[in-house]
Write a protein that holds these residues in place. Structure first.
Motif, mmCIF file in Angstrom:
data_model
loop_
_atom_site.group_PDB
_atom_site.id
_atom_site.type_symbol
_atom_site.label_atom_id
_atom_site.label_comp_id
_atom_site.label_asym_id
_atom_site.label_seq_id
_atom_site.Cartn_x
_atom_site.Cartn_y
_atom_site.Cartn_z
ATOM 1 N N LYS A 112 0.878 -1.171 0.000
ATOM 2 C CA LYS A 112 0.000 0.000 0.000
ATOM 3 C C LYS A 112 0.915 1.221 0.000
ATOM 4 C CE LYS A 112 -3.672 0.352 2.429
ATOM 5 N NZ LYS A 112 -4.587 0.473 3.575
ATOM 6 N N GLY A 116 -2.206 -6.171 7.765
ATOM 7 C CA GLY A 116 -2.145 -5.582 6.432
ATOM 8 C C GLY A 116 -1.511 -6.433 5.361
ATOM 9 N N LEU A 169 -2.643 -6.656 1.343
ATOM 10 C CA LEU A 169 -3.277 -5.419 0.896
ATOM 11 C C LEU A 169 -2.344 -4.661 -0.048
ATOM 12 C CD1 LEU A 169 -4.808 -4.110 4.240
ATOM 13 C CD2 LEU A 169 -5.934 -5.428 2.439
ATOM 14 N N GLU A 192 -9.410 -6.945 -1.861
ATOM 15 C CA GLU A 192 -8.547 -7.040 -0.690
ATOM 16 C C GLU A 192 -8.521 -5.752 0.128
ATOM 17 O OE1 GLU A 192 -5.360 -10.248 -2.427
ATOM 18 O OE2 GLU A 192 -4.933 -8.121 -2.575
ATOM 19 N N LYS A 193 -9.621 -5.012 0.094
ATOM 20 C CA LYS A 193 -9.717 -3.787 0.889
ATOM 21 C C LYS A 193 -10.554 -4.107 2.123
ATOM 22 C CE LYS A 193 -7.758 -1.471 -2.408
ATOM 23 N NZ LYS A 193 -6.395 -1.033 -2.315
ATOM 24 N N SER A 194 -9.904 -4.321 3.221
ATOM 25 C CA SER A 194 -10.647 -4.761 4.400
ATOM 26 C C SER A 194 -10.687 -3.742 5.514
ATOM 27 C CB SER A 194 -10.023 -6.062 4.944
ATOM 28 O OG SER A 194 -8.668 -5.835 5.288
ATOM 29 N N SER A 227 -8.240 1.490 3.403
ATOM 30 C CA SER A 227 -8.380 1.001 2.042
ATOM 31 C C SER A 227 -9.655 1.523 1.424
ATOM 32 C CB SER A 227 -8.372 -0.532 2.036
ATOM 33 O OG SER A 227 -7.163 -1.012 2.564
#
Length: 549
Positions: free
Chosen positions: A424, A507, A510, A532-534, A538
């Protein structure tokens, strides 16, 4: 007064691009952000040029002295150089992959392994070593410049020394250093994305020097020389072979660790890969082989072994009594050595150290300012004193591979195995707990634990080598130390992976692009914004992407 001080601080801040989408903060400036598309100017041939500079240099030429000291024969040493060169290329690909894909350098990439604050440790370590090495590279560059001017003005080569003996610096060497520094300073101002042409010129000049010395020595000695045919002296060729390979890896280890500092300028994916896999081993192997042959042949001509080509050129001019023919040959050959020292100082010291220093204080230091600070510190260390009076110092400085290898292992394990090359990017520029790379108060404890696990087994051998201890109790430790790069990298790699599997950080898995790439609509490094944005952070990135579209 407060207003004036505030204005002064603002003026001292590093410049930003027009219409910039970033701000100068504690974690970010123009040289630290993921490289924008318009600054990605390096293609395949540019990286070939990079490795011709990094692989064809005085250090590669002198590699044979290290390998023969391990008891290898010249032929065995050449075999070691080839294998070591191939492994160096593979290591460069692994370390440079994040630069190709995410366009970030070592300074920023240290943050996802060590934590936002913890990253200062590997950065400071590299800055310290680079400043020391720059001082020595500058001193050798000054000596090459002295030889060049001595070929033009024979009287300069034999100039009277006006310095005291305690200074360990000759007047002519000091003048050569000043001239070399005058040539180096403008190179710092050339943006890294515009260095391809200077690198190509440097390689052509240095290649001409190598070929010229090879032709001269082989012709006058009637072959490769007697030393080239001497058998090896090692009682255990296998150990000596392994020592040689790890010596090659260690010599280029610091450069490969920061390989992403250069691969971030790639104009397309895989542009650096071919040069790393082909040009790296070829240039290292060919240069070292020529160095071994020339040293062997020149021994038969001059009567002594001279591994450093700078001193060899000076001896050649003396051998032929400064004849016009010898001076012409020495002049053109020394041009290649001077340019090589300039180029290698930019490749391995200036750009990478400038970027590291920018990471320490992004608001006020960029690559150019950091390079100048490095130059001042490097010369202030008085490398001529260190080289002349402290033989242990070189052993200690070479021993910093003990720290570089574990740092490399931590980085490779985290990026390729633990994170599976998913980052990220915005979180690498966020200095608070909202970043997944903040860990515990800005430090990822797993990294220093793995790092020290790779360092401690090598410290007794370092002590034994520096102090020339020969007792039986140190023989095993010294052997282990001679495998520094392989052992240090492997141990930190394994320990770091184990710690992350037992204590997984948050993380993992991500990924998200840097905000500038979202807002400008350019490539997103293959990141899947919607998957994969949890976490809440995100979700913010996804919202920004929707607005931009």
């Amino acid at each position: 007064m407060g207003v004036k001080w505030g204005q002064l601080k603002e003026r001292l801040q590093v410049p930003k691009d027009e219409d910039s989408y970033y701000t100068n903060t504690t974690w970010c400036n123009r040289d630290l952000i993921p490289m924008p598309v318009d600054r990605r100017t390096w293609g395949i041939w540019g990286y070939f040029g990079y490795w011709t500079v990094s692989g064809s240099c005085i250090s590669a030429w002198s590699t044979g002295s290290t390998l023969l000291a391990f008891g290898l024969s010249p032929q065995q040493a050449i075999g070691v150089v080839i294998v070591g060169g191939v492994l160096t290329g593979l290591l460069a690909v692994a370390c440079g992959w994040m630069g190709e894909n995410h366009h970030i350098g070592f300074t920023v990439s240290s943050r996802f392994s060590w934590g936002m604050r913890g990253s200062y440790f590997p950065v400071v370590l590299r800055v310290f070593v680079a400043c020391m090495w720059f001082g020595m590279q500058a001193y050798w560059g000054g000596q090459a410049t002295r030889v060049l001017w001595g070929a033009i003005i024979p009287g300069f080569a034999n100039m009277k020394n006006f310095f005291s003996d305690g200074s360990h610096l000759l007047t002519k060497d000091f003048i050569g250093l000043i001239i070399w520094m005058i040539a180096f300073i403008p190179l710092v101002l050339v943006p890294p994305e515009r260095l391809q042409v200077p690198f190509a010129i440097s390689f052509c000049l240095f290649a001409g020097s190598c070929i010229g010395l090879l032709v001269w020595s082989v012709h006058n000695a009637g072959g490769a020389g007697s030393m080239f045919h001497e058998p090896g002296s090692s009682e255990n060729t296998g150990w000596a072979f392994m020592f040689g390979i790890t010596a090659i890896l260690g010599a280029w280890g610091a450069g490969t660790l920061g390989q992403s500092d250069w691969t971030r300028y790639a104009n397309r994916k895989f542009a650096p890969t071919l040069s790393q896999l082909v040009a790296a081993p070829i240039t290292i192997a060919v240069t070292a082989t020529i160095g071994i042959i020339v040293t062997s042949a020149s021994k038969d001509i001059l009567g002594e072994i001279v591994w450093n080509p700078i001193y060899l050129l000076a001896d050649i001019q003396d051998e032929y009594h400064s004849s016009s023919r010898s001076r012409a040959g020495v002049f053109f050959a020394s041009m290649g050595l001077v340019s090589s020292q300039l180029a290698i100082s930019v490749v391995l010291n200036s750009v990478s150290t400038g970027m590291d220093m920018a990471g320490l204080c992004p608001k006020y230091i960029n690559i150019h300012r950091g390079s100048y600070i490095m130059a001042v510190i490097g010369i202030a260390t008085q490398p001529w004193q260190l080289l002349s009076t402290a033989s242990r110092f070189l052993k200690v400085l070479s021993g910093f591979g003990v720290f570089m290898a574990p740092a490399t292992g931590v980085m490779l394990a985290d990026y390729h195995v633990i994170r599976r090359r998913k980052l990220k990017l915005n979180d690498l520029y966020t200095g608070d707990s909202s970043s997944i790379y903040w860990f515990n108060k800005g430090v990822n404890w797993r990294a220093p634990v793995a790092f020290m696990s790779g360092v401690w087994p090598l410290l007794p051998g370092l002590v034994g080598t520096v102090n020339s201890l020969t007792s039986q109790s140190f023989v095993g430790w010294i052997r282990l130390y001679n495998l520094t790069f392989i052992i240090g990298l492997a141990m930190s790699f394994v320990i770091f992976c184990g710690l992350n599997y037992v204590f997984p950080p948050t993380g993992l898995g991500l990924e998200a692009p840097f905000v500038d790439e979202v807002l400008s609509g350019v490539e997103q490094h293959g990141a899947n914004i919607g998957s994969e944005k949890s976490d809440e952070e995100s979700g913010k990135h996804a919202a920004m992407a929707t607005v931009a579209m």
